[in-house]
Design a protein around this motif. Structure first.
Motif, PDB file in Angstrom:
ATOM      1  N   MET A 266       0.791  -1.116  -0.018  1.00  0.00           N
ATOM      2  CA  MET A 266       0.067  -0.005   0.037  1.00  0.00           C
ATOM      3  C   MET A 266       0.809   1.114  -0.011  1.00  0.00           C
ATOM      4  O   MET A 266       0.557   2.226  -0.753  1.00  0.00           O
ATOM      5  N   LEU A 267       2.032   1.311   1.038  1.00  0.00           N
ATOM      6  CA  LEU A 267       2.650   2.432   1.076  1.00  0.00           C
ATOM      7  C   LEU A 267       3.608   2.710   0.093  1.00  0.00           C
ATOM      8  O   LEU A 267       3.833   3.772  -0.709  1.00  0.00           O
ATOM      9  N   PHE A 268       4.590   1.777  -0.153  1.00  0.00           N
ATOM     10  CA  PHE A 268       5.733   1.779  -1.191  1.00  0.00           C
ATOM     11  C   PHE A 268       5.713   1.175  -2.163  1.00  0.00           C
ATOM     12  O   PHE A 268       6.751   1.085  -3.135  1.00  0.00           O
ATOM     13  N   TRP A 270       2.913   1.069  -4.714  1.00  0.00           N
ATOM     14  CA  TRP A 270       2.076   1.436  -5.684  1.00  0.00           C
ATOM     15  C   TRP A 270       2.788   2.218  -6.929  1.00  0.00           C
ATOM     16  O   TRP A 270       2.111   2.395  -7.953  1.00  0.00           O
ATOM     17  N   GLN A 271       3.983   2.475  -6.668  1.00  0.00           N
ATOM     18  CA  GLN A 271       4.727   3.251  -7.719  1.00  0.00           C
ATOM     19  C   GLN A 271       5.181   2.017  -8.796  1.00  0.00           C
ATOM     20  O   GLN A 271       5.654   2.575  -9.864  1.00  0.00           O
ATOM     21  N   PHE A 274       4.348   2.472 -12.428  1.00  0.00           N
ATOM     22  CA  PHE A 274       5.271   3.302 -13.278  1.00  0.00           C
ATOM     23  C   PHE A 274       6.552   2.623 -13.588  1.00  0.00           C
ATOM     24  O   PHE A 274       7.340   3.554 -13.482  1.00  0.00           O
ATOM     25  N   CYS A 277       9.216   4.300 -15.948  1.00  0.00           N
ATOM     26  CA  CYS A 277      10.265   5.343 -15.470  1.00  0.00           C
ATOM     27  C   CYS A 277      10.886   5.021 -13.994  1.00  0.00           C
ATOM     28  O   CYS A 277      11.846   5.810 -13.671  1.00  0.00           O
ATOM     29  N   GLU A 278      10.632   3.838 -13.588  1.00  0.00           N
ATOM     30  CA  GLU A 278      11.322   3.605 -12.439  1.00  0.00           C
ATOM     31  C   GLU A 278      12.817   2.745 -12.589  1.00  0.00           C
ATOM     32  O   GLU A 278      13.656   2.881 -11.854  1.00  0.00           O
ATOM     33  N   LEU A 281      16.182   5.036 -12.328  1.00  0.00           N
ATOM     34  CA  LEU A 281      16.381   5.163 -10.910  1.00  0.00           C
ATOM     35  C   LEU A 281      16.887   3.889 -10.106  1.00  0.00           C
ATOM     36  O   LEU A 281      17.986   3.750  -9.632  1.00  0.00           O
TER      37      LEU A 281
ATOM     38  N   ALA C  40      18.541   5.256  -2.320  1.00  0.00           N
ATOM     39  CA  ALA C  40      17.213   4.851  -3.004  1.00  0.00           C
ATOM     40  C   ALA C  40      16.864   3.477  -2.778  1.00  0.00           C
ATOM     41  O   ALA C  40      15.926   3.009  -2.411  1.00  0.00           O
ATOM     42  N   ARG C  44      13.756   1.638  -0.630  1.00  0.00           N
ATOM     43  CA  ARG C  44      12.909   0.277  -1.027  1.00  0.00           C
ATOM     44  C   ARG C  44      13.115  -0.833  -0.287  1.00  0.00           C
ATOM     45  O   ARG C  44      12.024  -1.221   0.324  1.00  0.00           O
ATOM     46  N   TYR C  91       8.611  10.980   2.280  1.00  0.00           N
ATOM     47  CA  TYR C  91       7.887  10.219   1.672  1.00  0.00           C
ATOM     48  C   TYR C  91       7.945  10.710   0.067  1.00  0.00           C
ATOM     49  O   TYR C  91       8.019   9.834  -0.940  1.00  0.00           O
ATOM     50  N   PHE C  95       9.312   8.318  -3.009  1.00  0.00           N
ATOM     51  CA  PHE C  95       8.482   7.374  -3.401  1.00  0.00           C
ATOM     52  C   PHE C  95       7.394   7.960  -4.353  1.00  0.00           C
ATOM     53  O   PHE C  95       6.449   7.411  -4.682  1.00  0.00           O
ATOM     54  N   PRO C  97       6.093   8.663  -7.986  1.00  0.00           N
ATOM     55  CA  PRO C  97       6.280   8.162  -9.062  1.00  0.00           C
ATOM     56  C   PRO C  97       7.298   8.944 -10.080  1.00  0.00           C
ATOM     57  O   PRO C  97       7.174  10.246 -10.102  1.00  0.00           O
ATOM     58  N   CYS C  98       8.064   8.217 -10.716  1.00  0.00           N
ATOM     59  CA  CYS C  98       8.998   8.651 -11.894  1.00  0.00           C
ATOM     60  C   CYS C  98       9.724   9.650 -11.493  1.00  0.00           C
ATOM     61  O   CYS C  98      10.518  10.490 -12.105  1.00  0.00           O
ATOM     62  N   ASP C  99      10.044   9.569  -9.898  1.00  0.00           N
ATOM     63  CA  ASP C  99      11.027  10.393  -9.385  1.00  0.00           C
ATOM     64  C   ASP C  99      10.930  11.851  -9.692  1.00  0.00           C
ATOM     65  O   ASP C  99      12.102  12.807 -10.016  1.00  0.00           O
TER      66      ASP C  99
END
Lengths: 310, 310, 310
Positions: A266-268, A270-271, A274, A277-278, A281, C40, C44, C91, C95, C97-99
């Motif tokens: 839920m917290l970390f 859901w990205q 994407f 584009c992750e 990174l 980063a 995670r 946060y 976290f 999205p897409c930084d």
């Protein structure tokens, strides 16, 4: 719940830790210390240093919470009875001829009993820490959680730092990653040393303590409509069961696993959608964490920045 | 003892440390710091850092006892006179042209005088620490011993940690064993750096401080039927004599040797007669301490455990 | 100065840091933490550890000054609003999205604005530290300078120690020399990580904080005939200008350079004229600092001593 049940939990919550449960706690802690490599040799060569380490193992949680609340770290020394009790247990464990205590302790049932009783002291420590922190900061619920956590499971971080200072345990390689997780390792140190489980055991045990600290804090700030004594009863049952289960089956995922996965997703998590584009990174992060020293990494950060600004 | 003798010891116990004995203490401490490799270079490159290190060497005992009693570690800075005195001595030692002070200090008589006067300050510090701790915890005799020890000989542990942080001194190899003995090294740091003696000198000097702390604690709790001022007199004489002897003859076993052997044989040696069952343990302990990393050791602990439970 | 000007500075000195300037401070600090290699990935793998590191970066100065004054290091946790603000910024940065935030932050104007606002908070922190220390020790001007320095620029030393414990950053080689300068590095950590400048930037930024702490202490002890609010105004202007200049032109010698040279030449340079007798010392010092381990150096010290005494 009817009054007889209420009486039972109330009586349970008034159990005194002093003679027996404290003995179990000291026994488990000092045995964990003895299972470290070279501990026996150090005890022969330098009893005072070994005794100090044993005190750190036994009273680490109290010392840590004292430091965090700016109370004298030596406060535990004023409780002469417990200090003498822990010292005699240290003496018996390290200097008993033929190492009888270790051999007796190496039987699983003894370990299960001692570990179970130690978990009971953990509940008492968490409750004491939360109440003590509340006496400092009214409604400082973050502090209450932190102190409950520190006192309930803080023996580890103190001993970890003590090992770090000794150079006995050097973070390096992927160790430093573990060390960076140290704050999550406020867990069951003894299962580090006699290898009952992997770091998961730490983390889960530490998370159990964290969970307890949160629960008791909410109960103390009256966000939980349950009496403290019955909460102590249930939480202790839960702790002991989890610990025994972890010791029997050397897995640790039994506890909190699904709950945690849901929460972290839920917290970390859901990205993750994407993903297109992750990639850049995450690869960058992992790569530099694995191998690159600081200057390189910061240089390519700088390069990236220059690219941006051009 | 007749009143004239009483008057003598009373007058002695009222001697003020301020100008001369403090100067001797700062001189010995800063010279010890200067004898570390690279200290002179650092002083040229970065005077502020060098000055801070010098303050740690001069006021380490007070800082440590402040930390242990949860008092502000910066408290020593409020004593402006002593800070300025120590600073000027640091300045003279490091920046005197032609390094005159070091050359003057390198003559043995000067060193003997300075070391002797430093030992006098040690007695005063121990007494101050014991009294101060007693004002915190009535009858907390363990705390009183610890604080007396820390203030009397705590400059070392602070500077050791400072070196550890600097990375100047890395515990490793058998160093970590020494480091594990750090708690016993609350001794005469200066003899670490200018190599007047081996670690035995540390340990004996630290043990002398420990002995003094115990004695003065017992005197303070009226378990010793002797007036404080005459005890201070005798202990100071004893300290100075022991230190001078250690410096003349670079041995350290002159002090406390037999007493210690007896004590340790009484406490930790009587299991030796069970040699037929001690062998396995000791060999296991020493072996793992020497070489084996943690996982191996804990694995063979686990193996042993499994053997037991089969 | 006329009253309208006085009103301006007075109004400025009453500006509340809370919503916007604090956000800028947290943004700059957490971005600096994110630019560390592997940050980063850790976020995670272990969000709790990453969150704790972020709190250390954001509230390090307050934590350090609490430790130095023996106040509870957890005190900052009682300010729930700021903790939640910093946590949400952590946060979003880690976290999102897409930084997106990092990419937005990588534009120079954004960095300049954020850094400038952060410098404003620095002034407020220095003043707060000096006043707070004065409430402890009347006229303890050294303590006031130290606390102002620690609170104004202490985030670095805390994070440095945190890295040291993690093993992420190991002082070694000439690193330990840098580490020995750590006390001078109470500076702009973020410019360490994203490499806007060399260690000179640290030192100059740290020296600017030091200068401000001295100035405000003298103003507080009425040795400076200027009202506090106008001093805050001028010092903030000075800080922001210096920081912006340092970021635009990646040099740092613009600030305090001549002043420092003069001072250090006055204090520590005048022995240079005795070059004919300085050579031995400096070569000895530098040599041993560069390569020789402790035993060698202390041995040749001992040799030197023996030569002297023969």
């Amino acid at each position: 719940m009817d009054s007889s049940w209420d009486d039972l939990t109330l009586t349970f919550s008034h159990t005194s830790m002093f003679p027996f449960f404290d003995i179990a706690h000291y026994l488990v802690s000092v045995m964990a210390m003895k299972h470290q490599p070279g501990a026996a040799a150090i005890a022969r060569k330098n009893p005072v240093s070994s005794w100090l380490t044993a005190m750190l193992h036994c009273f680490g949680g109290g010392i840590l919470s004292c430091i965090l609340l700016a109370e004298p770290p030596l406060k535990f020394l004023t409780n002469h009875t417990n200090v003498l009790l822990a010292s005699s247990i240290w003496y018996i464990i390290f200097f008993c001829p033929c190492d009888l205590v270790s051999q007796a302790y190496s039987f699983l049932p003894v370990q299960l009993l001692a570990a179970g009783m130690k978990e009971v002291t953990r509940t008492w420590k968490i409750v004491g820490g939360v109440t003590h922190a509340n006496s400092y900061y009214k409604n400082g619920w973050i502090v209450m959680i932190a102190i409950g956590w520190a006192r309930g499971a803080g023996g580890t971080i103190v001993t970890k730092f003590e090992q770090l200072v000794k150079g006995d345990w050097k973070p390096g390689g992927d160790e430093w990653l573990k060390m960076s997780h140290l704050f999550l390792y406020l867990g069951d140190y003894e299962y580090c040393s006699n290898e009952f489980g992997s770091t998961d055991v730490f983390r889960s045990a530490s998370k159990l303590t964290m969970l307890g600290s949160v629960i008791f804090t909410f109960q103390h700030t009256e966000h939980l409509a349950i009496s403290k004594h019955s909460l102590m009863f249930f939480y202790t049952i839960f702790l002991v069961t989890a610990k025994i289960t972890m010791m029997m089956t050397e897995t640790s995922s039994v506890t909190l696993g699904p709950f945690e996965d849901t929460l972290s997703r839920m917290l970390f998590g859901w990205q993750k959608q994407f993903s297109w584009c992750e990639t850049k990174l995450s690869s960058n992060g992992t790569g530099s964490s694995a191998s690159k020293p600081v200057p390189d990494a910061s240089q390519n950060v700088k390069k990236k920045h220059n690219k941006k600004t051009e």
